[in-house]
Write an enzyme that holds these catalytic residues in place. Structure first.
Site, PDB file in Angstrom:
ATOM      1  N   ASN A 200       0.855  -1.180   0.000  1.00 35.02           N
ATOM      2  CA  ASN A 200       0.000   0.000   0.000  1.00 35.02           C
ATOM      3  C   ASN A 200       0.899   1.242   0.000  1.00 35.02           C
ATOM      4  O   ASN A 200       2.133   1.140   0.047  1.00 35.02           O
ATOM      5  CB  ASN A 200      -0.983  -0.013   1.175  1.00 35.02           C
ATOM      6  CG  ASN A 200      -0.297   0.024   2.538  1.00 35.02           C
ATOM      7  OD1 ASN A 200       0.755   0.639   2.724  1.00 35.02           O
ATOM      8  ND2 ASN A 200      -0.890  -0.668   3.512  1.00 35.02           N
ATOM      9  N   ALA A 201       0.288   2.403  -0.061  1.00 36.05           N
ATOM     10  CA  ALA A 201       1.067   3.638  -0.217  1.00 36.05           C
ATOM     11  C   ALA A 201       2.028   3.855   0.946  1.00 36.05           C
ATOM     12  O   ALA A 201       3.189   4.244   0.749  1.00 36.05           O
ATOM     13  CB  ALA A 201       0.117   4.827  -0.358  1.00 36.05           C
ATOM     14  N   ASN A 202       1.572   3.582   2.170  1.00 35.80           N
ATOM     15  CA  ASN A 202       2.432   3.784   3.339  1.00 35.80           C
ATOM     16  C   ASN A 202       3.610   2.813   3.332  1.00 35.80           C
ATOM     17  O   ASN A 202       4.743   3.181   3.664  1.00 35.80           O
ATOM     18  CB  ASN A 202       1.624   3.623   4.625  1.00 35.80           C
ATOM     19  CG  ASN A 202       0.642   4.752   4.837  1.00 35.80           C
ATOM     20  OD1 ASN A 202       0.842   5.862   4.335  1.00 35.80           O
ATOM     21  ND2 ASN A 202      -0.423   4.498   5.577  1.00 35.80           N
ATOM     22  N   GLU A 203       3.327   1.545   2.970  1.00 32.00           N
ATOM     23  CA  GLU A 203       4.395   0.546   2.931  1.00 32.00           C
ATOM     24  C   GLU A 203       5.421   0.885   1.864  1.00 32.00           C
ATOM     25  O   GLU A 203       6.637   0.769   2.092  1.00 32.00           O
ATOM     26  CB  GLU A 203       3.790  -0.832   2.684  1.00 32.00           C
ATOM     27  CG  GLU A 203       2.968  -1.360   3.858  1.00 32.00           C
ATOM     28  CD  GLU A 203       2.092  -2.542   3.492  1.00 32.00           C
ATOM     29  OE1 GLU A 203       1.630  -3.245   4.416  1.00 32.00           O
ATOM     30  OE2 GLU A 203       1.851  -2.763   2.283  1.00 32.00           O
ATOM     31  N   ASP A 273      -6.573  -7.389   0.652  1.00 39.85           N
ATOM     32  CA  ASP A 273      -6.739  -8.832   0.437  1.00 39.85           C
ATOM     33  C   ASP A 273      -7.535  -9.096  -0.837  1.00 39.85           C
ATOM     34  O   ASP A 273      -7.223 -10.015  -1.600  1.00 39.85           O
ATOM     35  CB  ASP A 273      -7.470  -9.461   1.626  1.00 39.85           C
ATOM     36  CG  ASP A 273      -6.692  -9.353   2.928  1.00 39.85           C
ATOM     37  OD1 ASP A 273      -5.447  -9.240   2.857  1.00 39.85           O
ATOM     38  OD2 ASP A 273      -7.308  -9.378   3.999  1.00 39.85           O
TER      39      ASP A 273
END
Length: 485
Positions: A200-203, A273
């Protein structure tokens, strides 16, 4: 063409390896503060349990008519037994789980009052014993040759270690099976030689140092991931901003930005998911990665319109891809029961109306408007096409079930639409247990299907005065030039 693309996903085998967890939701009401401490007292109403983590990925695969083979670890405890013996079979998941005496099943328990979490209690361990890790590796090696794709669903709960991640990727590479990774570690070198990674964007920002809130930043992050970590493709999920795909080996040499399709966002739980499940099925079916990413984006747009951890069915995805209508209000029977439970736990009164609603006319609109006045949320159950034909004859319905659902669901008075195949909605009424059962006043209360049951559990049967001169039969007759007395 849209249905053919979705049908290509059917029966593809996806091996899901990763961290399993049990998601529990305890619903109740708060009407006082504890005399022992300044904390609310939650008065219990009900408890619901479902698969979380890698288990939810497998649920999404099964819901899209894929074959989900789930590999991971649970504790040798009651929660582990419930996952393997109840939840996996109920979701049509083939579970190949390791039971460890030295490990406790991860359980996340959320305490909910009026739709708001007031507390979350986590029971988890992040160190799995060496023997269990080796049994997971052995299971993957045995299953990989029969798989069309491998998903590594990493939640940092112990089932995927750096060594085991490398071993699983190596086994898949040797078998010629594509590997799709949902990462947790910031060290993406662990995922080297994977075919696709879906942070995701944060990861992605944490792993690369690039802010992914803009297209430019997400593009820079995607390039760095591919350049530094020898991964085939990256799909960054960016919430309301959509997704960014970069896959030079598959012809996507510049960042490809896909806009979100979610018209209403209620809950983003489990959306990642759904994305990796849909993407992996599409890749396993040989679908172009750009099309696969767009399918995954469509699936995410559906699931965020549902409350709680949810899945997307093949029918829902067909309609979303076809762009026929926003069908987030049209739910399966199981989803309807879950949504009604959620409303009831929020203290809302639920009404229920049913019918064919073939050609919607002012009489229908008035009936549903008055029905909504009797409750906080209105569920409308439509006879499915086969049911209408049995009741009305072979020339009906005029509109198919999804067209009828789209029209009824667009009415301001209607909160949810579901379909039933039976001649009567009695079984659905038993499952939903509405507070108010609504019919037109051309019925007597004693003749309303389910009316006696609703009254037995303290509900109400309400008869709506019908507007004269409006009926589907009259409309059809007039269009054919007939006169109906």
């Amino acid at each position: 063409m849209e249905s053919e693309v979705i049908e290509a996903l059917f029966n593809k085998t996806v091996l899901v390896v990763g961290d399993l967890m049990l998601d529990r939701f305890v619903y109740g009401a708060v009407d006082r503060i504890s005399p022992e401490a300044p904390i609310p007292v939650l008065r219990f109403r009900e408890e619901v349990a479902m698969l979380g983590g890698a288990g939810n990925v497998a649920c999404n695969i099964a819901a899209l008519n894929g074959r989900a083979v789930l590999v991971g670890a649970t504790g040798d405890d009651a929660e582990g037994s419930y996952i393997s013996e109840v939840l996996c079979p109920a979701s049509q998941i083939e579970a190949r789980l390791v039971r460890s005496e030295n490990y406790a099943t991860t359980v996340k328990t959320r305490y909910v009052c009026e739709g708001q979490q007031i507390l979350r209690l986590d029971r988890e361990e992040t160190l799995l014993d060496v023997a269990s890790l080796e049994r997971i590796r052995s299971t993957v090696r045995e299953a990989i040759d029969d798989a069309d794709a491998l998903i590594l669903s990493d939640y940092a709960k112990g089932s995927l270690t750096p060594d085991s991640i490398r071993a699983h990727i190596k086994a898949a590479n040797e078998a010629g099976v594509p590997v799709i990774v949902d990462p947790k570690s910031r060290d993406y070198s662990l995922y080297r030689n994977a075919d696709v990674i879906t942070p995701n964007a944060n990861e992605a920002a944490a792993a690369t140092g690039h802010d992914c809130s803009t297209d430019e930043g997400a593009g820079h992050a995607a390039r760095k991931i591919l350049q530094d970590f020898r991964i085939g493709a990256v799909l960054i999920t960016r919430g309301a901003q959509g997704m960014t795909l970069l896959a030079p080996m598959s012809g996507v040499e510049q960042p490809f930005h896909i806009r979100t399709k979610g018209s209403s966002v209620y809950d983003v739980s489990g959306a990642g998911d759904t994305v990796i499940a849909t993407l992996s099925l599409a890749i396993s079916a040989g679908i172009d990665i750009k099309v696969a990413a767009q399918l995954a984006n469509s699936a995410a747009g559906i699931v965020v319109g549902k409350l709680g951890t949810a899945v997307v069915s093949a029918d829902e995805l067909v309609r979303a891809v076809a762009g026929t209508a926003d069908m987030s209000f049209c739910r399966t029977r199981e989803q309807t029961v879950a949504q009604v439970r959620q409303w009831r736990n929020e203290g809302l009164k639920v009404g229920f109306a049913n019918g064919c609603f073939d050609l919607v006319h002012p009489g229908h609109v008035a009936l549903l408007r008055q029905a909504r006045d009797q409750c906080d949320r209105l569920v409308v159950a439509l006879n499915a096409d086969a049911s209408v034909r049995r009741l009305k004859g072979g020339n009906r319905p005029i509109q198919d079930q999804y067209s009828r659902a789209a029209v009824i669901g667009s009415l301001r008075s209607v909160d949810l639409v579901t379909l039933f195949d039976e001649d009567t909605p009695l079984e659905l009424i038993k499952l939903i247990r509405p507070d108010v059962l609504i019919k037109g006043d051309d019925y007597a209360i004693q003749d309303v299907i389910g009316g006696e049951l609703v009254q037995q559990w303290g509900g109400q049967v309400y008869l709506v005065p019908l507007e004269k001169g409006h009926s589907t039969t009259n409309i059809i007759a007039r269009s054919e030039g007939a006169v109906v007395g």
